[in-house]
Scaffold this motif. Structure first.
Motif, PDB file in Angstrom:
ATOM      1  N   GLY A 154      46.194  62.586  76.412  1.00 26.32           N
ATOM      2  CA  GLY A 154      47.137  63.240  75.523  1.00 26.32           C
ATOM      3  C   GLY A 154      48.574  62.792  75.714  1.00 26.32           C
ATOM      4  O   GLY A 154      49.495  63.496  75.301  1.00 26.32           O
ATOM      5  N   LEU A 155      48.784  61.629  76.316  1.00 25.53           N
ATOM      6  CA  LEU A 155      50.142  61.149  76.557  1.00 25.53           C
ATOM      7  C   LEU A 155      50.670  60.283  75.420  1.00 25.53           C
ATOM      8  O   LEU A 155      51.889  60.160  75.253  1.00 25.53           O
ATOM      9  CB  LEU A 155      50.198  60.382  77.875  1.00 25.53           C
ATOM     10  N   ILE A 156      49.775  59.674  74.642  1.00 27.22           N
ATOM     11  CA  ILE A 156      50.170  58.880  73.480  1.00 27.22           C
ATOM     12  C   ILE A 156      49.226  59.187  72.329  1.00 27.22           C
ATOM     13  O   ILE A 156      48.139  59.727  72.527  1.00 27.22           O
ATOM     14  CB  ILE A 156      50.139  57.360  73.772  1.00 27.22           C
ATOM     15  N   HIS A 157      49.656  58.848  71.126  1.00 25.58           N
ATOM     16  CA  HIS A 157      48.746  58.895  69.980  1.00 25.58           C
ATOM     17  C   HIS A 157      49.039  57.703  69.080  1.00 25.58           C
ATOM     18  O   HIS A 157      50.145  57.170  69.079  1.00 25.58           O
ATOM     19  CB  HIS A 157      48.833  60.224  69.219  1.00 25.58           C
ATOM     20  N   ARG A 158      48.029  57.288  68.355  1.00 29.17           N
ATOM     21  CA  ARG A 158      48.139  56.104  67.515  1.00 29.17           C
ATOM     22  C   ARG A 158      48.539  56.513  66.113  1.00 29.17           C
ATOM     23  O   ARG A 158      48.000  57.475  65.552  1.00 29.17           O
ATOM     24  CB  ARG A 158      46.800  55.377  67.478  1.00 29.17           C
ATOM     25  N   ILE A 159      49.458  55.775  65.530  1.00 35.02           N
ATOM     26  CA  ILE A 159      49.830  55.996  64.139  1.00 35.02           C
ATOM     27  C   ILE A 159      48.743  55.338  63.286  1.00 35.02           C
ATOM     28  O   ILE A 159      48.421  54.163  63.477  1.00 35.02           O
ATOM     29  CB  ILE A 159      51.209  55.390  63.837  1.00 35.02           C
ATOM     30  N   GLU A 160      48.204  56.106  62.367  1.00 36.01           N
ATOM     31  CA  GLU A 160      47.075  55.607  61.565  1.00 36.01           C
ATOM     32  C   GLU A 160      47.441  54.351  60.781  1.00 36.01           C
ATOM     33  O   GLU A 160      48.563  54.202  60.314  1.00 36.01           O
ATOM     34  CB  GLU A 160      46.611  56.692  60.598  1.00 36.01           C
ATOM     35  N   HIS A 161      46.467  53.463  60.668  1.00 38.04           N
ATOM     36  CA  HIS A 161      46.554  52.209  59.915  1.00 38.04           C
ATOM     37  C   HIS A 161      47.582  51.236  60.505  1.00 38.04           C
ATOM     38  O   HIS A 161      48.061  50.360  59.806  1.00 38.04           O
ATOM     39  CB  HIS A 161      46.865  52.473  58.433  1.00 38.04           C
ATOM     40  N   THR A 162      47.941  51.412  61.775  1.00 35.49           N
ATOM     41  CA  THR A 162      48.847  50.480  62.456  1.00 35.49           C
ATOM     42  C   THR A 162      48.318  50.221  63.861  1.00 35.49           C
ATOM     43  O   THR A 162      47.348  50.835  64.291  1.00 35.49           O
ATOM     44  CB  THR A 162      50.274  51.054  62.589  1.00 35.49           C
ATOM     45  N   HIS A 163      48.974  49.332  64.540  1.00 30.40           N
ATOM     46  CA  HIS A 163      48.651  49.067  65.945  1.00 30.40           C
ATOM     47  C   HIS A 163      49.714  49.682  66.847  1.00 30.40           C
ATOM     48  O   HIS A 163      49.936  49.226  67.962  1.00 30.40           O
ATOM     49  CB  HIS A 163      48.571  47.557  66.205  1.00 30.40           C
ATOM     50  N   THR A 164      50.384  50.715  66.355  1.00 28.23           N
ATOM     51  CA  THR A 164      51.505  51.325  67.052  1.00 28.23           C
ATOM     52  C   THR A 164      51.088  52.634  67.710  1.00 28.23           C
ATOM     53  O   THR A 164      50.398  53.447  67.113  1.00 28.23           O
ATOM     54  CB  THR A 164      52.652  51.607  66.061  1.00 28.23           C
ATOM     55  N   TYR A 165      51.529  52.817  68.949  1.00 25.67           N
ATOM     56  CA  TYR A 165      51.295  54.047  69.686  1.00 25.67           C
ATOM     57  C   TYR A 165      52.633  54.716  69.969  1.00 25.67           C
ATOM     58  O   TYR A 165      53.636  54.039  70.209  1.00 25.67           O
ATOM     59  CB  TYR A 165      50.581  53.768  71.013  1.00 25.67           C
ATOM     60  N   VAL A 166      52.642  56.054  69.965  1.00 23.47           N
ATOM     61  CA  VAL A 166      53.861  56.832  70.172  1.00 23.47           C
ATOM     62  C   VAL A 166      53.597  57.865  71.258  1.00 23.47           C
ATOM     63  O   VAL A 166      52.500  58.427  71.349  1.00 23.47           O
ATOM     64  CB  VAL A 166      54.268  57.538  68.862  1.00 23.47           C
ATOM     65  N   LEU A 167      54.631  58.110  72.076  1.00 24.54           N
ATOM     66  CA  LEU A 167      54.500  59.140  73.107  1.00 24.54           C
ATOM     67  C   LEU A 167      54.428  60.521  72.470  1.00 24.54           C
ATOM     68  O   LEU A 167      55.144  60.818  71.527  1.00 24.54           O
ATOM     69  CB  LEU A 167      55.708  59.116  74.046  1.00 24.54           C
ATOM     70  N   THR A 168      53.576  61.359  73.012  1.00 29.02           N
ATOM     71  CA  THR A 168      53.534  62.760  72.621  1.00 29.02           C
ATOM     72  C   THR A 168      54.621  63.492  73.410  1.00 29.02           C
ATOM     73  O   THR A 168      55.185  62.927  74.350  1.00 29.02           O
ATOM     74  CB  THR A 168      52.164  63.373  72.949  1.00 29.02           C
ATOM     75  N   PRO A 169      54.935  64.747  73.069  1.00 28.07           N
ATOM     76  CA  PRO A 169      55.908  65.489  73.871  1.00 28.07           C
ATOM     77  C   PRO A 169      55.501  65.564  75.352  1.00 28.07           C
ATOM     78  O   PRO A 169      56.347  65.436  76.242  1.00 28.07           O
ATOM     79  CB  PRO A 169      55.910  66.878  73.227  1.00 28.07           C
ATOM     80  N   GLU A 170      54.219  65.734  75.610  1.00 30.38           N
ATOM     81  CA  GLU A 170      53.740  65.749  77.000  1.00 30.38           C
ATOM     82  C   GLU A 170      53.950  64.376  77.653  1.00 30.38           C
ATOM     83  O   GLU A 170      54.332  64.274  78.810  1.00 30.38           O
ATOM     84  CB  GLU A 170      52.257  66.130  77.044  1.00 30.38           C
ATOM     85  N   GLY A 171      53.710  63.307  76.897  1.00 31.48           N
ATOM     86  CA  GLY A 171      53.924  61.957  77.412  1.00 31.48           C
ATOM     87  C   GLY A 171      55.379  61.696  77.732  1.00 31.48           C
ATOM     88  O   GLY A 171      55.697  61.044  78.727  1.00 31.48           O
TER      89      GLY A 171
END
Length: 67
Positions: free
Chosen positions: A12-29
């Protein structure tokens, strides 16, 4: 790389933006990343001082090189 991203995603530290190869930190991350960044210099200094003591170097001399 894929293995590491999968582990971070499952924790639960990152999540992937749909239809891309990009990952973003979650608030917990973000919380974990900032905690790790603040904690690292203190830990690194302690381990460096311990290693210096084993080699016969004054630990106070190590602190000057870390700053």
């Amino acid at each position: 790389m894929t293995y590491d991203l999968r582990r971070l995603r499952f924790k639960g530290l990152i999540h992937r933006i749909e239809h891309t190869h990009t990952y973003v930190l979650t608030p917990e991350g973000q919380r974990v990343a900032t905690s790790a960044a603040a904690f690292t210099p203190a830990v690194r200094g302690r381990f460096a001082a311990r290693g210096a003591a084993r080699k016969g170097i004054r630990p106070s001399a190590v602190w000057w090189t870390l700053e």
